[in-house]
Design an enzyme around this catalytic site. Structure first.
Site, short mmCIF file in Angstrom:
data_model
loop_
_atom_site.label_atom_id
_atom_site.label_comp_id
_atom_site.label_asym_id
_atom_site.label_seq_id
_atom_site.Cartn_x
_atom_site.Cartn_y
_atom_site.Cartn_z
N GLU A 38 0.86 -1.19 0.00
CA GLU A 38 0.00 0.00 0.00
C GLU A 38 0.90 1.24 0.00
O GLU A 38 1.94 1.25 0.66
CB GLU A 38 -0.83 -0.06 1.30
N LYS A 107 -9.64 2.00 -1.67
CA LYS A 107 -9.80 1.34 -0.37
C LYS A 107 -11.15 1.68 0.26
O LYS A 107 -11.47 2.85 0.46
CB LYS A 107 -8.64 1.76 0.55
N CYS A 140 -4.94 -3.59 2.68
CA CYS A 140 -4.63 -3.63 4.10
C CYS A 140 -5.84 -3.88 5.00
O CYS A 140 -6.37 -4.96 5.02
CB CYS A 140 -3.86 -2.36 4.49
N VAL A 167 0.14 -2.37 10.70
CA VAL A 167 0.70 -1.98 11.99
C VAL A 167 0.20 -2.89 13.11
O VAL A 167 0.86 -3.06 14.13
CB VAL A 167 0.41 -0.49 12.33
C1 ACM Z 1 -3.80 -0.10 7.22
O1 ACM Z 1 -4.91 -0.29 6.73
N1 ACM Z 1 -2.85 0.54 6.56
C2 ACM Z 1 -3.48 -0.59 8.57
#
Ligand code: ACM
Length: 260
Positions: A38, A107, A140, A167
């Site tokens: 990402e 996203k 992510c 993370v």
């Molecule tokens: C994330 O979605 N970058 C933790």
């Protein structure tokens, strides 16, 4: 087909250098599809909307041109995350191939401060039909909503390309379950390193992995080093949705018993 996970450690804001460096990692291994993290070209922790705006680019911008050049030169495909400048700014991922840009995912589930910076994805979860097979894309934190991987599976994805900047520690294990419950491949390409910006100290967990429809980790990278790892897979393995003579994963769903 050969799939390569590309795990990088971008320097915040150094767009051109980050792209060049990722390409140099990709040059080291031959693959049909490369999956990158990402926001691999910009870094993650934007201090303000202005800073994000300065680093965002159109889907057919300079990063797309560089990745498409690589795809043309190596007759391959690549999925990578970037900040997309459109009518608003999206945390996005693009698929490029030998003929250039194929499509973009925006996203859907934004994580933490992303909510303050990016517009929410508004085009659902895309599956791209390619000569390699059906490639779905999510980014992510989409992992935490099982609906993301399920939507891609119902649309025919054999592989989920999953650019990430993780993370929290849970995703690598959770993706094993996503693959088992959907019988798909998933390629989570994460970054390593840390960013101390915008009042937040973030450490990215790495551990990029390729998981099979049987929940096997075919490739796993470490939590500190950059790198590029390859595995040979057959995407048609994802077409088998039967568990035993009496259970078919998708045919036996009971949507009228579910709450949406
Ligand atoms: C994330 O979605 N970058 C933790």
């Amino acid at each position: 087909m050969k799939l390569a996970l590309v795990q990088t450690n971008p320097v915040f804001g150094e767009l051109r250098a980050n792209v060049e460096h990722a390409l140099s990692l990709m040059e080291r291994v031959a693959a049909d599809l490369y999956v990158l993290p990402e926001l691999f070209n910009t870094g993650y922790s934007f201090a303000s909307s202005e800073e994000l705006s300065a680093l965002a680019e159109p889907s057919a911008g300079q990063t797309s041109r560089a990745m498409s050049r690589f795809a043309r030169g190596h007759s391959c495909y690549a999925v990578y995350g970037f900040a997309e400048r459109a009518e608003r700014i999206y945390n996005a991922a693009a698929l490029v191939g030998p003929k250039g840009l194929i499509g973009v995912y925006r996203k859907v589930h934004l994580f933490d401060r992303e909510v303050l910076l990016f517009a929410k994805g508004n085009r659902g979860f895309p599956v791209f039909r390619t000569p390699l097979g059906n490639i779905g894309v999510m980014i992510c934190f989409d992992w935490i909503y099982p609906e993301s991987a399920r939507s891609l599976t119902l649309k025919g994805a054999q592989l989920i390309a999953h650019p990430s900047n993780l993370v929290l520690p849970y995703c690598p294990d959770a993706m094993v379950t996503r693959c088992l419950e959907n019988r798909v491949f998933a390629a989570t390409a994460d970054r390593v390193g840390a960013e101390d910006r915008a009042g937040a100290s973030l450490r990215f967990i790495g551990r990029s992995q390729l998981v099979s429809p049987r929940g096997e980790a075919l490739v796993r990278l470490g939590d500190v080093e950059e790198g590029c790892a390859v595995a040979e897979i057959s995407l048609s393995d994802a077409d088998v949705k039967t568990i035993n003579p009496h259970n078919d994963l998708l045919l036996q769903r009971r949507p009228n018993q579910y709450t949406s």
